[in-house]
Every structure is written in structure tokens, then in C-alpha cells.
Design a protein around this motif. Structure first.
Motif, PDB file in Angstrom:
ATOM      1  N   TYR A 103      -3.888  15.583   3.844  1.00 28.18           N
ATOM      2  CA  TYR A 103      -2.962  15.371   4.962  1.00 28.18           C
ATOM      3  C   TYR A 103      -3.387  16.199   6.180  1.00 28.18           C
ATOM      4  O   TYR A 103      -3.425  15.698   7.314  1.00 28.18           O
ATOM      5  CB  TYR A 103      -1.557  15.768   4.507  1.00 28.18           C
ATOM      6  CG  TYR A 103      -0.431  15.342   5.424  1.00 28.18           C
ATOM      7  CD1 TYR A 103       0.052  14.045   5.403  1.00 28.18           C
ATOM      8  CD2 TYR A 103       0.173  16.258   6.287  1.00 28.18           C
ATOM      9  CE1 TYR A 103       1.110  13.657   6.216  1.00 28.18           C
ATOM     10  CE2 TYR A 103       1.224  15.876   7.103  1.00 28.18           C
ATOM     11  CZ  TYR A 103       1.690  14.573   7.065  1.00 28.18           C
ATOM     12  OH  TYR A 103       2.730  14.201   7.882  1.00 28.18           O
ATOM     13  N   CYS A 127      -6.818  15.089   7.684  1.00 24.32           N
ATOM     14  CA  CYS A 127      -6.684  13.863   8.498  1.00 24.32           C
ATOM     15  C   CYS A 127      -5.974  14.124   9.818  1.00 24.32           C
ATOM     16  O   CYS A 127      -5.910  13.227  10.674  1.00 24.32           O
ATOM     17  CB  CYS A 127      -5.923  12.794   7.716  1.00 24.32           C
ATOM     18  SG  CYS A 127      -6.840  12.066   6.347  1.00 24.32           S
ATOM     19  N   LEU A 151      -2.809  14.584  10.161  1.00 19.19           N
ATOM     20  CA  LEU A 151      -1.469  13.996  10.173  1.00 19.19           C
ATOM     21  C   LEU A 151      -0.386  15.048  10.384  1.00 19.19           C
ATOM     22  O   LEU A 151       0.721  14.722  10.838  1.00 19.19           O
ATOM     23  CB  LEU A 151      -1.223  13.235   8.864  1.00 19.19           C
ATOM     24  CG  LEU A 151      -2.102  11.990   8.659  1.00 19.19           C
ATOM     25  CD1 LEU A 151      -1.968  11.473   7.232  1.00 19.19           C
ATOM     26  CD2 LEU A 151      -1.740  10.903   9.655  1.00 19.19           C
ATOM     27  N   LEU A 209       1.031  15.321  14.001  1.00 19.01           N
ATOM     28  CA  LEU A 209       1.950  14.326  14.561  1.00 19.01           C
ATOM     29  C   LEU A 209       3.361  14.919  14.580  1.00 19.01           C
ATOM     30  O   LEU A 209       3.883  15.335  13.542  1.00 19.01           O
ATOM     31  CB  LEU A 209       1.930  13.049  13.713  1.00 19.01           C
ATOM     32  CG  LEU A 209       0.600  12.290  13.670  1.00 19.01           C
ATOM     33  CD1 LEU A 209       0.686  11.138  12.679  1.00 19.01           C
ATOM     34  CD2 LEU A 209       0.206  11.779  15.049  1.00 19.01           C
ATOM     35  N   LEU A 237       0.382   6.887   4.722  1.00 15.72           N
ATOM     36  CA  LEU A 237      -0.218   6.228   5.887  1.00 15.72           C
ATOM     37  C   LEU A 237       0.647   5.073   6.390  1.00 15.72           C
ATOM     38  O   LEU A 237       0.868   4.925   7.604  1.00 15.72           O
ATOM     39  CB  LEU A 237      -1.618   5.722   5.538  1.00 15.72           C
ATOM     40  CG  LEU A 237      -2.690   6.793   5.333  1.00 15.72           C
ATOM     41  CD1 LEU A 237      -3.976   6.158   4.799  1.00 15.72           C
ATOM     42  CD2 LEU A 237      -2.977   7.534   6.638  1.00 15.72           C
ATOM     43  N   ARG A 271       3.751   6.531   8.146  1.00 18.27           N
ATOM     44  CA  ARG A 271       3.426   7.122   9.439  1.00 18.27           C
ATOM     45  C   ARG A 271       3.175   6.052  10.504  1.00 18.27           C
ATOM     46  O   ARG A 271       3.656   6.147  11.637  1.00 18.27           O
ATOM     47  CB  ARG A 271       2.206   8.026   9.314  1.00 18.27           C
ATOM     48  CG  ARG A 271       2.502   9.432   8.802  1.00 18.27           C
ATOM     49  CD  ARG A 271       3.480  10.113   9.729  1.00 18.27           C
ATOM     50  NE  ARG A 271       3.527  11.562   9.537  1.00 18.27           N
ATOM     51  CZ  ARG A 271       4.290  12.373  10.239  1.00 18.27           C
ATOM     52  NH1 ARG A 271       5.091  11.883  11.164  1.00 18.27           N
ATOM     53  NH2 ARG A 271       4.284  13.664  10.026  1.00 18.27           N
ATOM     54  N   ILE A 272       2.432   5.029  10.143  1.00 18.67           N
ATOM     55  CA  ILE A 272       2.121   3.969  11.108  1.00 18.67           C
ATOM     56  C   ILE A 272       3.347   3.112  11.382  1.00 18.67           C
ATOM     57  O   ILE A 272       3.593   2.696  12.532  1.00 18.67           O
ATOM     58  CB  ILE A 272       0.937   3.122  10.607  1.00 18.67           C
ATOM     59  CG1 ILE A 272      -0.326   3.994  10.564  1.00 18.67           C
ATOM     60  CG2 ILE A 272       0.716   1.901  11.498  1.00 18.67           C
ATOM     61  CD1 ILE A 272      -1.544   3.292  10.011  1.00 18.67           C
ATOM     62  N   PHE A 330       5.433   4.855  13.827  1.00 14.50           N
ATOM     63  CA  PHE A 330       4.809   4.778  15.157  1.00 14.50           C
ATOM     64  C   PHE A 330       5.117   3.442  15.811  1.00 14.50           C
ATOM     65  O   PHE A 330       5.499   3.381  16.986  1.00 14.50           O
ATOM     66  CB  PHE A 330       3.300   4.968  15.019  1.00 14.50           C
ATOM     67  CG  PHE A 330       2.569   5.020  16.336  1.00 14.50           C
ATOM     68  CD1 PHE A 330       2.602   6.175  17.110  1.00 14.50           C
ATOM     69  CD2 PHE A 330       1.855   3.927  16.810  1.00 14.50           C
ATOM     70  CE1 PHE A 330       1.927   6.241  18.330  1.00 14.50           C
ATOM     71  CE2 PHE A 330       1.187   3.983  18.014  1.00 14.50           C
ATOM     72  CZ  PHE A 330       1.219   5.142  18.782  1.00 14.50           C
ATOM     73  N   SER A 359       0.322   0.046  19.733  1.00 14.35           N
ATOM     74  CA  SER A 359       0.421  -0.582  18.416  1.00 14.35           C
ATOM     75  C   SER A 359      -0.634  -1.674  18.252  1.00 14.35           C
ATOM     76  O   SER A 359      -1.295  -1.767  17.205  1.00 14.35           O
ATOM     77  CB  SER A 359       1.823  -1.152  18.211  1.00 14.35           C
ATOM     78  OG  SER A 359       2.803  -0.126  18.274  1.00 14.35           O
ATOM     79  N   ILE A 385      -4.134  -0.129  17.649  1.00 15.00           N
ATOM     80  CA  ILE A 385      -4.455   0.289  16.272  1.00 15.00           C
ATOM     81  C   ILE A 385      -4.961  -0.900  15.464  1.00 15.00           C
ATOM     82  O   ILE A 385      -5.944  -0.785  14.712  1.00 15.00           O
ATOM     83  CB  ILE A 385      -3.222   0.920  15.601  1.00 15.00           C
ATOM     84  CG1 ILE A 385      -2.866   2.242  16.294  1.00 15.00           C
ATOM     85  CG2 ILE A 385      -3.479   1.157  14.113  1.00 15.00           C
ATOM     86  CD1 ILE A 385      -1.604   2.899  15.760  1.00 15.00           C
ATOM     87  N   GLU A 437      -2.250  10.212  19.313  1.00 15.77           N
ATOM     88  CA  GLU A 437      -1.583   9.640  18.144  1.00 15.77           C
ATOM     89  C   GLU A 437      -2.373   8.462  17.583  1.00 15.77           C
ATOM     90  O   GLU A 437      -2.541   8.333  16.367  1.00 15.77           O
ATOM     91  CB  GLU A 437      -0.165   9.195  18.501  1.00 15.77           C
ATOM     92  CG  GLU A 437       0.818  10.321  18.740  1.00 15.77           C
ATOM     93  CD  GLU A 437       0.695  10.934  20.132  1.00 15.77           C
ATOM     94  OE1 GLU A 437      -0.083  10.381  20.963  1.00 15.77           O
ATOM     95  OE2 GLU A 437       1.351  11.949  20.395  1.00 15.77           O
ATOM     96  N   LEU A 440      -4.046   8.377  13.805  1.00 21.20           N
ATOM     97  CA  LEU A 440      -3.652   7.357  12.836  1.00 21.20           C
ATOM     98  C   LEU A 440      -4.837   6.494  12.414  1.00 21.20           C
ATOM     99  O   LEU A 440      -5.052   6.252  11.217  1.00 21.20           O
ATOM    100  CB  LEU A 440      -2.532   6.493  13.410  1.00 21.20           C
ATOM    101  CG  LEU A 440      -1.176   7.187  13.576  1.00 21.20           C
ATOM    102  CD1 LEU A 440      -0.205   6.304  14.352  1.00 21.20           C
ATOM    103  CD2 LEU A 440      -0.584   7.567  12.218  1.00 21.20           C
TER     104      LEU A 440
END
Length: 430
Positions: A130, A133, A135, A138, A174, A177-178, A181, A191, A194, A213, A217
């Protein structure tokens, strides 16, 4: 009576195929037995005639959410019920004397504590991943690291399947988290960005991501999938990277469609909604990534075939609709897509009738799933199909426990997490 209930649950959940391949009992008969034992045990609780407090607590727990009883959690609660010291049994023997054996109990407790120590080490690995990466940088959304680890540990209990468990947990993190977002913190353009990055599958200079961000991600997905694909390709004896990337393209496409429909305030039927919402709930990507690490070699035809696709649809539909039933009041205020609201507008019925109708759809898909899981002579091995049935139980555990959304605001899970991950069972003095 509790023994009858326990036997029913064990047979119904673990040896379902006995009933339907050998026609021992019909589903109607099993439903009737389940209904009768439930009513009887509830009456026993009301009349306070279950004298053993631990047994009373276990009965309350299992009556509350029958389809959401998780294997490892249930094991821990059963072991708590059996004292290591001598236990006096009143009238009807709940514990069979040939099974209630001191050596068996000690062995079971030692095995549980061994698995618990393993889960603690795995969580430390998950924490390192974690942070590596990025994360942890965030500053929005849900940090579900503990929840994801708990879920993966209950879905995949075999201590040897570490890579499968870690894959499942990482994808829960993951996807969450996404999803957060897309729902609350990113712009529509970010969005879409990504999704474009995942389709292209190339790392870029920081300036090309548009925001920190988006970079974090995408980089987390990119790094994690590449690492898992390398391991899975060795396990499977073939390259699986394209398949794993495609799973991410599909779930992000469903996120984007959901976002665009909400932003454009577009009308939608329930069938149209479920055509992509079953993907966005995340069950499919968690299962079909982890399935590569179950110690069984699977061909593309097995994973992409009709049987596996239908298993994914049924388990995902159950979890999606259970989630929608739990969250529809909140999402109604936020004017977000939800099966209850969509059906309510289409049918012009009161919410109680709509909730009942969706509940029937949940039950239909649950039964279809179980029939497929326990069907003999299928393409997928039983060990792989168990991933689907265990993931289905997670949906009931999270969204039908009676204590709200256990995923976002864990209450019962906090206690179960403490028992399963952090508090070892006592052993008798040697």
C-alpha cells in the motif's frame, strides 16, 4: 434443535450437489426445514430456554444472517463455544461424544492460531504494498486495507494460497480507491483519463497524468497487475497479462458509463443498469485475478467460457443488488444510480414493494449460483468455483447483517476481525 440447524447449514452450503444430483431432497423441502428450525430457535431465544450463554450467542449470530456466515469466522465462534476444559452437557447432547475430543479441540485451536499468525504476516506485506504504491498519500476516500485483508482471509482460507489471498485483497483496495475517486473526488475528465491510461498501458512522465491522484491510481494498478501477471504466468504456464489488463479495462469502462449516466441525468431501465453494474461491483475482477493462484492450471477457454461468465454474473448481481438495497436511501439523496430507485420510477410502486421485488431477484441469482457451483461434471474445478460461493457470502455479510453497510462502516466486522486476526485462542497448559 441447534444441531439439526447446524447439520442443515453444513449440508446445504457444503454438499449442495448431494441434494440435486441424487434427488435426496428438493429445494422446497430444504426451505421448509430451514424455515421451521429458524422459527423454533427464535422462539427458544424469546423464551430464554437456551441456558448456555455461549450457545445462545452463537444461535443469535447465525439466525441474524444465515447466508452471510463466513467459514473462518464461523470456525472461530464454534471453537469459542467448545471450552478446552471439561464441559457439562445438559439433556440433549449438542456435542457428539465421539467428536467432542480434547485432542481434536487442541489441534483445531493450534491450527487456528497458526493461520492467524500467517494472516498477521500477510497484513504486514499488504501494508508495505500500500505504501510502496503511494496509496497512503491519497487524502480522500475509504482506507479499506484492514477490511480488504479480512475479506480475502475469509474468502480464501487455505493457508497455502497466500498469493491468491493477496491478489484478492489488493484488488478490493484498488477497486475501492478508484471507485471513490470516480464517485466523489475526481473530475469527469480525470476519470476518463484513468481509463485511457489503462487501455494504453504505458507509464508516462508525471506531467502527462494531469494530477497526482491520477498518477498514483494508475501507477498502483500498473505496478500491481504487472507483478501479479508475472507470477500468474509462471503458475499457469502461459501469459495471462492481457487478460488481467482487460479485466481492468472492463471495470473502468463500467465506472465511466455509470459516471456519464449520472452526469448527464440519463434515464435507464433496470436491465440497462445491471448490464454494467454487475461488473462495477468488483466481484469479477477480484475472483478472476485470484483464480490464477489456486494451484490449478486453467485455460483461456475455461476462464472466458460460458460457465465462468455466468458464475461471475450471478455472484456479482447478488452483491450489486444487496449493496443497492443497503444504500438506496443514501444514493437517492445523492441522485446516484441504484436498482431500487430505477425500478421504483419505472414501475411507479412504493419502495417496500420494489425492495421485495429486488430481494426476489437476489434470491434467484443466489440459487442459480449455488446450482452451478455444486454441479458435477462442470468445466471449472470445484475448488475454483468455491471462490464464487464464498464471495457471495461476503455480499450477505457486508450488506444484510442488520447493522448497516459493514464495508464502509464496519461494526460486526470489527469484532469478527479482532477474533479472527488479532486474538489467539487459548490453549490448555502442556
Amino acid at each position: 434443535m441447534y444441531a439439526l440447524r447446524w447439520c442443515l447449514q453444513t449440508l446445504f452450503e457444503s454438499d449442495y450437489e448431494l441434494f440435486f444430483t441424487h434427488n435426496l431432497f428438493s429445494e422446497t423441502t430444504l426451505d421448509a426445514i430451514n424455515d421451521w428450525t429458524s422459527k423454533f430457535l427464535k422462539q427458544q431465544l424469546r423464551s430464554e430456554t437456551i441456558f448456555d450463554k455461549k450457545l445462545q450467542k452463537k444461535v443469535e449470530y447465525e439466525l441474524k444472517n444465515f447466508h452471510g456466515i463466513l467459514g473462518r469466522v464461523g470456525n472461530r465462534r464454534s471453537l469459542d463455544l467448545y471450552d478446552v476444559d471439561n464441559y457439562q452437557i445438559m439433556k440433549t447432547a449438542y456435542r457428539c461424544p465421539t467428536i467432542y475430543n480434547q485432542d481434536f479441540l487442541v489441534f483445531a485451536r493450534q491450527d487456528f492460531n497458526h493461520c492467524q499468525a500467517l494472516h498477521q504476516k500477510e497484513f504486514q506485506q499488504l501494508e508495505r504494498w500500500y505504501k510502496d504504491c503511494g496509496l497512503d498519500r491519497l487524502n480522500y476516500g475509504r482506507n479499506v486495507l484492514h477490511v480488504a485483508h479480512f475479506i480475502a482471509s475469509t474468502v480464501i482460507g487455505d493457508p497455502q494460497l497466500v498469493d491468491a489471498r493477496m491478489s484478492y485483497a489488493k484488488h478490493v483496495v484498488l477497486v475501492t480507491r478508484i471507485d471513490d475517486f470516480f464517485d466523489h473526488h475526481g473530475s469527469r475528465e480525470e476519470s476518463h483519463k484513468i481509463l485511457e491510461l489503462v487501455k494504453e498501458w504505458k507509464e508516462k512522465p508525471a506531467v502527462d497524468y494531469g494530477s497526482q491522484e491520477v498518477e498514483i491510481l494508475f501507477s498502483a494498478v500498473y505496478r500491481t497487475v504487472n507483478e501479479l501477471a508475472e507470477k500468474a504466468s509462471v503458475e499457469q504456464g502461459r501469459c495471462v497479462k492481457h487478460h488481467l489488463i482487460n479485466l481492468w479495462v472492463q471495470i473502468l469502462t463500467s465506472f465511466v458509463r455509470e459516471l456519464d449516466t449520472w452526469c448527464d441525468d440519463a434515464a435507464m431501465t433496470l436491465d440497462e443498469y445491471l448490464s454494467f453494474a454487475w461488473v462495477s461491483i468488483g466481484c469479477r475482477i477480484c475472483i478472476l485475478t485470484s483464480i490464477h493462484f489456486m494451484g490449478i492450471r486453467l485455460s483461456d477457454d475455461m476462464i472466458l467460457g460460458e460457465e465462468c461468465t455466468n458464475l461471475c454474473i450471478h455472484v456479482s448481481t447478488v452483491n450489486r443488488l444487496l449493496n443497492d438495497l443497503q444504500s438506496f436511501q443514501k444514493e437517492k439523496e445523492e441522485k446516484k444510480l441504484n436498482a431500487v430507485s430505477i425500478l421504483n420510477e419505472a414501475r411507479d410502486k412504493d419502495e417496500e414493494m420494489v425492495v421485495s421485488e429486488i430481494g426476489k431477484l437476489v434470491e434467484y441469482n443466489r440459487r442459480k449460483l449455488l446450482r452451478m457451483v455444486y454441479q458435477r461434471g462442470s468445466v471449472l474445478p470445484r475448488r475454483c468455483k468455491d471462490l464464487f460461493s464464498e464471495t457471495c457470502k461476503i455480499g450477505y455479510y457486508l450488506y444484510s447483517s442488520g447493522s448497516g453497510d459493514e464495508f464502509t462502516s464496519p461494526q460486526q466486522m470489527t469484532e469478527d476481525m479482532r477474533l479472527m486476526i488479532h486474538t489467539p485462542l487459548k490453549l490448555p497448559p502442556s
